[in-house]
Design a protein around this motif. Sequence first.
Motif, short mmCIF file in Angstrom:
data_model
loop_
_atom_site.label_atom_id
_atom_site.label_comp_id
_atom_site.label_asym_id
_atom_site.label_seq_id
_atom_site.Cartn_x
_atom_site.Cartn_y
_atom_site.Cartn_z
N UNK A 175 -68.78 -60.70 -4.37
CA UNK A 175 -67.85 -59.78 -5.04
C UNK A 175 -67.29 -60.42 -6.31
N UNK A 176 -66.90 -61.67 -6.21
CA UNK A 176 -66.31 -62.33 -7.37
C UNK A 176 -67.33 -62.48 -8.49
N UNK A 177 -68.52 -62.86 -8.13
CA UNK A 177 -69.59 -62.99 -9.12
C UNK A 177 -69.82 -61.64 -9.84
N UNK A 178 -69.90 -60.60 -9.06
CA UNK A 178 -70.25 -59.30 -9.63
C UNK A 178 -69.09 -58.68 -10.41
N UNK A 179 -67.90 -58.71 -9.83
CA UNK A 179 -66.81 -57.94 -10.42
C UNK A 179 -65.92 -58.75 -11.36
N UNK A 180 -65.62 -59.98 -11.02
CA UNK A 180 -64.72 -60.76 -11.87
C UNK A 180 -65.50 -61.48 -12.96
N UNK A 181 -66.50 -62.24 -12.55
CA UNK A 181 -67.29 -62.94 -13.56
C UNK A 181 -68.14 -61.95 -14.36
N UNK A 182 -68.45 -60.82 -13.76
CA UNK A 182 -69.19 -59.80 -14.48
C UNK A 182 -70.64 -60.13 -14.70
N UNK A 183 -71.20 -61.01 -13.86
CA UNK A 183 -72.61 -61.35 -13.99
C UNK A 183 -73.36 -60.88 -12.76
N UNK A 184 -74.65 -60.69 -12.91
CA UNK A 184 -75.43 -60.17 -11.80
C UNK A 184 -75.69 -61.25 -10.76
N UNK A 185 -75.59 -60.88 -9.50
CA UNK A 185 -75.96 -61.80 -8.41
C UNK A 185 -77.47 -61.67 -8.20
N UNK A 186 -78.22 -62.26 -9.12
CA UNK A 186 -79.68 -62.10 -9.07
C UNK A 186 -80.30 -63.15 -8.14
N UNK A 187 -81.64 -63.13 -8.09
CA UNK A 187 -82.32 -64.01 -7.13
C UNK A 187 -82.01 -65.48 -7.35
N UNK A 188 -81.97 -65.87 -8.60
CA UNK A 188 -81.70 -67.28 -8.88
C UNK A 188 -80.33 -67.69 -8.36
N UNK A 189 -79.35 -66.86 -8.65
CA UNK A 189 -78.00 -67.18 -8.19
C UNK A 189 -77.93 -67.19 -6.66
N UNK A 190 -78.52 -66.21 -6.04
CA UNK A 190 -78.47 -66.11 -4.59
C UNK A 190 -79.14 -67.34 -3.96
N UNK A 191 -80.21 -67.81 -4.58
CA UNK A 191 -80.89 -68.96 -4.02
C UNK A 191 -79.99 -70.20 -4.08
N UNK A 192 -79.35 -70.40 -5.22
CA UNK A 192 -78.44 -71.53 -5.35
C UNK A 192 -77.30 -71.41 -4.35
N UNK A 193 -76.76 -70.23 -4.26
CA UNK A 193 -75.64 -70.02 -3.35
C UNK A 193 -76.04 -70.30 -1.90
N UNK A 194 -77.19 -69.79 -1.51
CA UNK A 194 -77.65 -69.99 -0.14
C UNK A 194 -77.84 -71.47 0.16
N UNK A 195 -78.37 -72.20 -0.81
CA UNK A 195 -78.58 -73.63 -0.61
C UNK A 195 -77.25 -74.32 -0.31
N UNK A 196 -76.23 -74.00 -1.13
CA UNK A 196 -74.93 -74.62 -0.92
C UNK A 196 -74.35 -74.23 0.44
N UNK A 197 -74.45 -72.96 0.78
CA UNK A 197 -73.85 -72.50 2.03
C UNK A 197 -74.49 -73.16 3.24
N UNK A 198 -75.82 -73.17 3.25
CA UNK A 198 -76.51 -73.75 4.41
C UNK A 198 -76.24 -75.24 4.51
N UNK A 199 -76.24 -75.90 3.36
CA UNK A 199 -75.93 -77.33 3.38
C UNK A 199 -74.53 -77.58 3.91
N UNK A 200 -73.61 -76.75 3.52
CA UNK A 200 -72.24 -76.91 3.99
C UNK A 200 -72.11 -76.67 5.48
N UNK A 201 -72.78 -75.65 5.96
CA UNK A 201 -72.70 -75.36 7.39
C UNK A 201 -73.33 -76.48 8.22
N UNK A 202 -74.45 -77.00 7.74
CA UNK A 202 -75.13 -78.05 8.49
C UNK A 202 -74.28 -79.31 8.53
N UNK A 203 -73.68 -79.65 7.40
CA UNK A 203 -72.96 -80.93 7.33
C UNK A 203 -71.61 -80.86 8.01
N UNK A 204 -71.05 -79.67 8.14
CA UNK A 204 -69.71 -79.56 8.72
C UNK A 204 -69.77 -79.36 10.23
#
Lengths: 205, 205
Positions: A175-204
Amino acid sequence: MQSRTPASRAGRPRDPAADAAILAATRQALVELGWSKLTLGDVATRAGVAKTTLYRRWAGKNELVVDAVAELFDELELPDRGSLADDIEGVVLQFAAILARPEAKSGLMAVVAEATRDDALRERIRSSIVERQMRLVLQGRARAQKRGELPPEPDPREAARTVDLIFDVVAGAVVHRTLVSGKAADEEWVRSFTRVLIGGLASSA
Amino acid sequence: MQSRTPASRAGRPRDPAADAAILAATRQALVELGWSKLTLGDVATRAGVAKTTLYRRWAGKNELVVDAVAELFDELELPDRGSLADDIEGVVLQFAAILARPEAKSGLMAVVAEATRDDALRERIRSSIVERQMRLVLQGRARAQKRGELPPEPDPREAARTVDLIFDVVAGAVVHRTLVSGKAADEEWVRSFTRVLIGGLASSA
DNA sequence: GCGTTTTCGCTACGACTCGTAGCGTAATGC
DNA sequence: GCATTACGCTACGAGTCGTAGCGAAAACGC
């Protein structure tokens, strides 16, 4: 305690087609006018019904828009793509695609803003919009645990907290990416985001 | 090309105190009435100025509320607490404290919703609200790299993408937790969130 | 001082939206 | 047929919008 409602007890039943027409007209008005300039009179005209009919079915603008936007999220699904990362990427892309539509953008944020001062409205949003999204998180988590990608969580309270956290991070970031930053949550962004999220879940864990 | 503006060229200068009074009155009205029921006439009365004075200084409700809410974020700072985790926890708690205030809740989301149909308004939000938050992310990242907690990023484009991602995740999660889920972003939640975020950043490097 | 310029407070205005009430008509169940 | 409910339509007072016009106040250059 009244006897159970047998569909419609007596008298002329409500036209079911009118509901669909009104909600579609609401979305169209959101696209063309946005939240603040949307009027119920205009929606009624677009839908081909009288303004009084609209007021008989919805309490006001807020409730109407919640229902109109909620239908957009009906198409959300979580197909099994084989891995947690791919599952997350898929559903996040779906979520982003819905949020990219103008009727979702202007409508959703506006009712969320109104809900800060209206508990009943917040509950309506929760049950008709957030609930469906939350189910996907639970489903994805169960799948990942079955695959061994996430450790099983014995404590149910801790598990609930984790699910809440994941949900806020995923939905909030998109939501923040789309509405506040005003940029598209495209495949590249989603891939980066997913990498961070999964890494965080695994390490925590 | 006109000669540079020497503060005020001629005529009676605008009362600087009126600006502060109007913005304070706007925040008070946001608390008591919320976005949708806030009227410029009411704000003018609260501030002790004429309605026409208000229209001379702001184009409309949107711009006024953006400026009123922006002042709330002036207090955001990033004191050096010794580690990346503590830095993040500190600033996220500050951000959550601001968002917990009713004038921020109802005002911020409403103008974001309006900004989906108004590019000028979106730019105003970006420069007066988002910009300050973004600086904190950059500052925290630089500090963490100096401490060796995060690897230096040689590619500036990649660095910019990462900063954008972090910003959307942090701000989005806090906003979603506070406004959509309707739960407080308290210390316990912030600690869990920080753990996930740092783990994700470290593993995705 | 004196004229110029800009702001300020005040009043008034037409246009619009709100949510509701009243009425006659249409469609269902008993 | 009769009761009941939904529907379309009209009309209404109340409230808000953004603007215009006016005289007075507060700064400037001369």
